[in-house]
Motif scaffolding. Structure first.
Motif, PDB file in Angstrom:
ATOM      1  N   SER A 469     -13.066 -17.996  99.610  1.00  0.00           N
ATOM      2  CA  SER A 469     -13.251 -18.872  98.453  1.00  0.00           C
ATOM      3  C   SER A 469     -12.336 -18.489  97.305  1.00  0.00           C
ATOM      4  CB  SER A 469     -14.710 -18.801  97.984  1.00  0.00           C
ATOM      5  OG  SER A 469     -15.034 -17.468  97.592  1.00  0.00           O
ATOM      6  N   GLY A 470     -12.335 -19.350  96.286  1.00  0.00           N
ATOM      7  CA  GLY A 470     -11.631 -19.065  95.036  1.00  0.00           C
ATOM      8  C   GLY A 470     -10.127 -19.032  95.173  1.00  0.00           C
ATOM      9  N   LYS A 471      -9.520 -18.257  94.299  1.00  0.00           N
ATOM     10  CA  LYS A 471      -8.067 -18.205  94.203  1.00  0.00           C
ATOM     11  C   LYS A 471      -7.415 -17.524  95.399  1.00  0.00           C
ATOM     12  CE  LYS A 471      -4.709 -17.777  90.475  1.00  0.00           C
ATOM     13  NZ  LYS A 471      -4.471 -17.310  89.083  1.00  0.00           N
ATOM     14  N   ALA A 472      -8.210 -16.785  96.183  1.00  0.00           N
ATOM     15  CA  ALA A 472      -7.652 -16.107  97.361  1.00  0.00           C
ATOM     16  C   ALA A 472      -7.027 -17.115  98.322  1.00  0.00           C
ATOM     17  CB  ALA A 472      -8.735 -15.306  98.065  1.00  0.00           C
ATOM     18  N   LYS A 473      -7.539 -18.348  98.342  1.00  0.00           N
ATOM     19  CA  LYS A 473      -6.981 -19.379  99.217  1.00  0.00           C
ATOM     20  C   LYS A 473      -5.518 -19.672  98.888  1.00  0.00           C
ATOM     21  CE  LYS A 473     -11.245 -21.937 100.205  1.00  0.00           C
ATOM     22  NZ  LYS A 473     -11.954 -23.229 100.031  1.00  0.00           N
ATOM     23  N   GLU A 474      -5.129 -19.374  97.651  1.00  0.00           N
ATOM     24  CA  GLU A 474      -3.762 -19.681  97.224  1.00  0.00           C
ATOM     25  C   GLU A 474      -2.761 -18.613  97.669  1.00  0.00           C
ATOM     26  OE1 GLU A 474      -3.647 -20.398  93.019  1.00  0.00           O
ATOM     27  OE2 GLU A 474      -5.569 -21.460  93.027  1.00  0.00           O
ATOM     28  N   VAL A 475      -3.268 -17.465  98.103  1.00  0.00           N
ATOM     29  CA  VAL A 475      -2.366 -16.394  98.540  1.00  0.00           C
ATOM     30  C   VAL A 475      -1.818 -16.744  99.916  1.00  0.00           C
ATOM     31  CG1 VAL A 475      -2.161 -13.945  99.106  1.00  0.00           C
ATOM     32  CG2 VAL A 475      -3.647 -14.670  97.224  1.00  0.00           C
ATOM     33  N   GLN A 476      -0.502 -16.865 100.010  1.00  0.00           N
ATOM     34  CA  GLN A 476       0.117 -17.175 101.290  1.00  0.00           C
ATOM     35  C   GLN A 476       0.452 -15.875 102.009  1.00  0.00           C
ATOM     36  OE1 GLN A 476       3.303 -20.032 101.171  1.00  0.00           O
ATOM     37  NE2 GLN A 476       2.315 -21.262  99.585  1.00  0.00           N
ATOM     38  N   GLY A 477       0.022 -15.787 103.219  1.00  0.00           N
ATOM     39  CA  GLY A 477       0.190 -14.578 104.017  1.00  0.00           C
ATOM     40  C   GLY A 477      -0.858 -14.618 105.105  1.00  0.00           C
ATOM     41  N   HIS A 478      -0.791 -13.699 106.039  1.00  0.00           N
ATOM     42  CA  HIS A 478      -1.771 -13.663 107.129  1.00  0.00           C
ATOM     43  C   HIS A 478      -3.185 -13.557 106.569  1.00  0.00           C
ATOM     44  CE1 HIS A 478      -3.715 -12.559 110.901  1.00  0.00           C
ATOM     45  NE2 HIS A 478      -4.224 -11.507 110.281  1.00  0.00           N
ATOM     46  N   ARG A 479      -3.999 -14.578 106.814  1.00  0.00           N
ATOM     47  CA  ARG A 479      -5.402 -14.618 106.371  1.00  0.00           C
ATOM     48  C   ARG A 479      -5.519 -14.391 104.865  1.00  0.00           C
ATOM     49  NH1 ARG A 479      -8.652 -13.734 111.035  1.00  0.00           N
ATOM     50  NH2 ARG A 479     -10.485 -13.978 109.691  1.00  0.00           N
ATOM     51  N   HIS A 480      -4.574 -14.911 104.109  1.00  0.00           N
ATOM     52  CA  HIS A 480      -4.570 -14.811 102.635  1.00  0.00           C
ATOM     53  C   HIS A 480      -4.425 -13.370 102.143  1.00  0.00           C
ATOM     54  CE1 HIS A 480      -5.775 -18.989 102.763  1.00  0.00           C
ATOM     55  NE2 HIS A 480      -6.835 -18.675 103.488  1.00  0.00           N
ATOM     56  N   LEU A 481      -3.817 -12.533 102.972  1.00  0.00           N
ATOM     57  CA  LEU A 481      -3.562 -11.143 102.604  1.00  0.00           C
ATOM     58  C   LEU A 481      -2.065 -10.905 102.517  1.00  0.00           C
ATOM     59  CD1 LEU A 481      -6.059  -9.351 105.042  1.00  0.00           C
ATOM     60  CD2 LEU A 481      -6.404  -9.794 102.599  1.00  0.00           C
ATOM     61  N   LEU A 482      -1.680  -9.924 101.704  1.00  0.00           N
ATOM     62  CA  LEU A 482      -0.277  -9.535 101.619  1.00  0.00           C
ATOM     63  C   LEU A 482       0.006  -8.275 102.439  1.00  0.00           C
ATOM     64  CD1 LEU A 482       0.577 -10.139  97.846  1.00  0.00           C
ATOM     65  CD2 LEU A 482       0.897 -11.665  99.800  1.00  0.00           C
ATOM     66  N   THR A 483      -0.969  -7.837 103.204  1.00  0.00           N
ATOM     67  CA  THR A 483      -0.852  -6.592 103.963  1.00  0.00           C
ATOM     68  C   THR A 483       0.352  -6.597 104.889  1.00  0.00           C
ATOM     69  OG1 THR A 483      -3.246  -6.381 103.855  1.00  0.00           O
ATOM     70  CG2 THR A 483      -2.107  -5.035 105.498  1.00  0.00           C
ATOM     71  N   PHE A 484       0.639  -7.747 105.500  1.00  0.00           N
ATOM     72  CA  PHE A 484       1.801  -7.866 106.391  1.00  0.00           C
ATOM     73  C   PHE A 484       2.968  -8.554 105.685  1.00  0.00           C
ATOM     74  CE2 PHE A 484      -1.908  -7.787 109.276  1.00  0.00           C
ATOM     75  CZ  PHE A 484      -1.572  -6.681 110.039  1.00  0.00           C
ATOM     76  N   VAL A 485       2.916  -8.598 104.358  1.00  0.00           N
ATOM     77  CA  VAL A 485       3.826  -9.339 103.484  1.00  0.00           C
ATOM     78  C   VAL A 485       3.919 -10.792 103.953  1.00  0.00           C
ATOM     79  CG1 VAL A 485       5.038  -7.259 102.773  1.00  0.00           C
ATOM     80  CG2 VAL A 485       6.008  -8.614 104.589  1.00  0.00           C
ATOM     81  N   ASP A 486       5.018 -11.480 103.647  1.00  0.00           N
ATOM     82  CA  ASP A 486       5.121 -12.899 103.974  1.00  0.00           C
ATOM     83  C   ASP A 486       6.600 -13.270 104.021  1.00  0.00           C
ATOM     84  OD1 ASP A 486       4.143 -15.411 104.597  1.00  0.00           O
ATOM     85  OD2 ASP A 486       3.897 -16.028 102.516  1.00  0.00           O
ATOM     86  N   GLY A 487       6.876 -14.484 104.421  1.00  0.00           N
ATOM     87  CA  GLY A 487       8.251 -14.958 104.421  1.00  0.00           C
ATOM     88  C   GLY A 487       9.072 -14.390 105.567  1.00  0.00           C
ATOM     89  N   PRO A 488      10.403 -14.335 105.410  1.00  0.00           N
ATOM     90  CA  PRO A 488      11.299 -13.890 106.484  1.00  0.00           C
ATOM     91  C   PRO A 488      11.049 -12.465 106.962  1.00  0.00           C
ATOM     92  CG  PRO A 488      12.547 -14.953 104.731  1.00  0.00           C
ATOM     93  CD  PRO A 488      11.161 -14.765 104.215  1.00  0.00           C
ATOM     94  N   ARG A 489      10.401 -11.650 106.123  1.00  0.00           N
ATOM     95  CA  ARG A 489      10.165 -10.253 106.515  1.00  0.00           C
ATOM     96  C   ARG A 489       8.701  -9.984 106.847  1.00  0.00           C
ATOM     97  NH1 ARG A 489      15.089  -7.422 105.000  1.00  0.00           N
ATOM     98  NH2 ARG A 489      14.193  -5.502 105.797  1.00  0.00           N
ATOM     99  N   THR A 490       7.955 -11.031 107.173  1.00  0.00           N
ATOM    100  CA  THR A 490       6.592 -10.817 107.660  1.00  0.00           C
ATOM    101  C   THR A 490       6.624  -9.821 108.811  1.00  0.00           C
ATOM    102  OG1 THR A 490       5.910 -13.068 107.070  1.00  0.00           O
ATOM    103  CG2 THR A 490       4.582 -11.935 108.706  1.00  0.00           C
ATOM    104  N   CYS A 491       5.665  -8.911 108.835  1.00  0.00           N
ATOM    105  CA  CYS A 491       5.641  -7.867 109.864  1.00  0.00           C
ATOM    106  C   CYS A 491       5.754  -8.468 111.259  1.00  0.00           C
ATOM    107  CB  CYS A 491       4.359  -7.055 109.745  1.00  0.00           C
ATOM    108  SG  CYS A 491       4.156  -5.819 111.042  1.00  0.00           S
ATOM    109  N   LEU A 492       6.794  -8.117 111.973  1.00  0.00           N
ATOM    110  CA  LEU A 492       7.044  -8.659 113.302  1.00  0.00           C
ATOM    111  C   LEU A 492       5.972  -8.229 114.295  1.00  0.00           C
ATOM    112  CD1 LEU A 492       9.024 -10.268 115.070  1.00  0.00           C
ATOM    113  CD2 LEU A 492      10.292  -8.144 115.453  1.00  0.00           C
ATOM    114  N   GLY A 493       5.430  -7.023 114.119  1.00  0.00           N
ATOM    115  CA  GLY A 493       4.438  -6.497 115.054  1.00  0.00           C
ATOM    116  C   GLY A 493       3.000  -6.753 114.640  1.00  0.00           C
ATOM    117  N   LYS A 494       2.776  -7.745 113.784  1.00  0.00           N
ATOM    118  CA  LYS A 494       1.433  -8.023 113.257  1.00  0.00           C
ATOM    119  C   LYS A 494       0.402  -8.231 114.368  1.00  0.00           C
ATOM    120  CE  LYS A 494       1.204 -12.092 111.479  1.00  0.00           C
ATOM    121  NZ  LYS A 494       0.540 -12.817 112.612  1.00  0.00           N
ATOM    122  N   ASP A 495       0.686  -9.110 115.308  1.00  0.00           N
ATOM    123  CA  ASP A 495      -0.289  -9.404 116.370  1.00  0.00           C
ATOM    124  C   ASP A 495      -0.505  -8.188 117.273  1.00  0.00           C
ATOM    125  OD1 ASP A 495      -0.659 -11.984 115.456  1.00  0.00           O
ATOM    126  OD2 ASP A 495       0.915 -12.825 116.710  1.00  0.00           O
TER     127      ASP A 495
END
Length: 552
Positions: A469-495
């Motif tokens: 809920s709330g503003k967390a929905k606006e965070v773009q990244g895996h499951r609204h987290l920045l843990t794996f960062v985002d964009g072209p350098r998203t963690c390749l080994g995330k899965d």
């Protein structure tokens, strides 16, 4: 005879040397200093004119700004969040020798930043030097087109289909640890053993990435002391930085050459680079020979090391040099060792602190029956998924992310912010050369984004009917987290990392009951490994001793 003719120096060079001697070395040095100062002042003026001047905390040190405060803080995410509450969703902080950094705490601004990362926003010279010193010029070091090429070459090895086939490897490592722990418990008097779990999580992760990525068993779970294991473990024994080392580290962001001064940490990083390089070269040589003798190319190309060997070929679509291939192996060894092991350790700590969560998770796992398949790990264990993502939210392996602007840019905001002049703006101008910082830990734990319970370990937040809920929905990244960062350098080994995390945790929680050795209120602090790691206060290195007994 003219001396210049005798020694073969042209008249023009002779005249130049005569001029230099007449002017004097001191005056020459003064001229270069003046030129350097002129360039610096010109750049500073350009930066000031082209960058939106924002509010921010006052300088606490003439030399270091607030950088030493952030470095010395036990949890600088709290400082970042406090400043965001006081100055707005984007703000400036004073840095080294009069420099300034721009901190982004706004979801829309962060999404814009990550979308342009690796092209508009690039790594700082110090970051490039430190990465190269540890793992070479691989995926972590590269930028722009080079990064895109290297990433595409490796992507097939981390697809769902590829990770699905590795699930048995994750379980094998977990069961090796379980067998050893069963032995410890059997030899105890009361059916309870005190186990330093972080060391075991390190070895699970190292053996797993060795087998899954390179078909090589380091044997650390069997007690073998491979050279790379010893270097990895040594990082956890480094004491906190002295005041001098802190000062040198901070000044290195302005004068990167300082990072070449030999310290215990830089020597270890270099040793780790050499050790991982030797192992990588041995594994590559063996794999090339196996491919030539008896391996089918179609099968080889699906493994990480197979893809790397394929990329070496001149005819490869995404060709990599031999140095780049070796660097990728170092990166994968490092990432496999550091990140998942840290997350697993934090999971065992939080489950030890919250026995109700541990019990509920165990009940879900036991209700399913045998070890979950890859697809079941992804879709059929909602509470395991919630626990894993709550750990990833509260304890990101990489707590902070910083880049330099390669060109001018304009960053949009989701809400207006007040500038230093008192005006309200819905976007900020960024000049070339600006330093941008995102505190991943602060965003993941932000009260403004995640609500009043943001600091609490609360897996149920992931199970709400309406989702996050709330503003967390606006965070773009895996499951609204920045843990794996985002964009072209998203963690390749995330899965890969999440599947390993879930598989190992499922085995350990079904088999054992965990408690903090000194009670649920035991204090845990952040220690320095290669990345920040948990440590029970009072323990040496990165010690996390837990009381472990069989679940019956």
């Amino acid at each position: 005879m003219n001396p210049s003719i005798i020694i073969g120096i042209p008249d023009s060079l002779s005249s130049l040397w005569t001029t230099v001697r007449s002017v004097g070395a001191f005056n020459i040095a003064c001229s270069f200093t003046a030129l350097w100062a002129f360039v610096k002042v010109t750049r500073a003026l350009r930066w000031r004119l082209r960058t939106t001047q924002l509010r921010g905390p006052p300088r606490t040190s003439v030399v270091f700004g607030v950088s030493n405060d952030l470095l010395s803080s036990k949890d600088n995410a709290i400082m970042y969040e406090h400043w965001a509450q006081e100055y707005g969703v984007v703000y400036m902080i004073p840095s080294i020798l009069g420099q300034t950094k721009i901190v982004l705490s706004d979801p829309r601004a962060i999404a814009h930043f990550y979308a342009r990362e690796s092209w508009t926003y690039v790594q700082a010279p110090l970051s490039l030097m430190l990465i190269e010193n540890m793992v070479g010029r691989g995926l972590l070091w590269s930028q722009g087109e080079s990064h895109r090429r290297q990433r595409k070459a490796l992507t097939p090895a981390f697809s769902n289909a590829a990770v699905r086939k590795l699930t048995s490897v994750f379980y094998d490592s977990a069961y090796k640890a379980k067998a050893a722990w069963d032995t410890f418990i059997e030899s105890s008097k009361d059916g309870t053993a005190v186990i330093e779990v972080q060391n075991w999580m390190n070895h699970i992760s190292l053996d797993t990435v060795g087998i899954a990525g390179f078909s090589h068993d380091f044997g650390s779970l069997d007690g073998k002391r491979a050279s790379v294991t010893e270097v990895f473990d040594t990082f956890g024994t480094i004491q906190q930085r002295s005041a001098l080392n802190k000062a040198l580290f901070l000044l290195a962001s302005v004068f990167p050459i300082i990072a070449r001064i030999p310290t215990k940490r830089t020597k270890l990083a270099k040793k780790l680079n050499i050790t991982m390089g030797e192992i990588s070269n041995d594994l590559l040589l063996r794999s090339r020979q196996e491919k030539d003798v008896n391996m089918k190319e179609v099968e080889e190309e699906k493994s990480i090391i197979g893809l790397l060997i394929k990329a070496e070929g001149q005819e490869a679509e995404f060709h990599m040099s031999e140095d780049e291939v070796t660097s990728q192996m170092k990166v994968l060894l490092l990432a496999g060792y550091e990140t998942t092991s840290t997350s697993l350790t934090w999971a065992l700590i939080e489950l030890s602190r919250h026995s109700d969560v541990q019990t509920r998770l165990r009940e879900e796992l036991l209700a399913l029956g045998p070890d979950p398949t890859y697809d079941q790990l992804k879709a059929n264990l909602p509470y395991l998924d919630a626990v894993v993502h709550e750990i990833l939210r509260l304890h990101p392996a990489v707590p902070e992310f910083s880049r330099h602007a390669r060109v001018d840019d304009v960053i949009p905001l989701s809400e207006p912010v007040c500038t230093k002049s008192g005006e309200m703006t819905e976007s900020i101008s960024i000049a070339k050369g600006s330093s941008i910082v995102i505190s991943i830990r602060a965003i993941n734990r932000s009260l403004a984004i995640w609500g009043p319970d943001a600091k609490e370990f609360k897996p149920d937040r992931w199970l709400a009917e309406d989702g996050i809920s709330g503003k967390a929905k606006e965070v773009q990244g895996h499951r609204h987290l920045l843990t794996f960062v985002d964009g072209p350098r998203t963690c390749l080994g995330k899965d890969f990392a999440i599947a390993e995390f879930k598989a190992v945790l499922s085995v350990l929680v079904k088999s054992f009951v965990f408690e903090m050795r000194d009670g649920p209120d035991t204090e845990v602090e952040i220690a320095r490994g290669i990345l920040p790691r948990p440590r029970v206060v009072g323990e040496d290195g990165i010690g996390v001793p837990l009381k472990v007994r069989r679940y019956e």
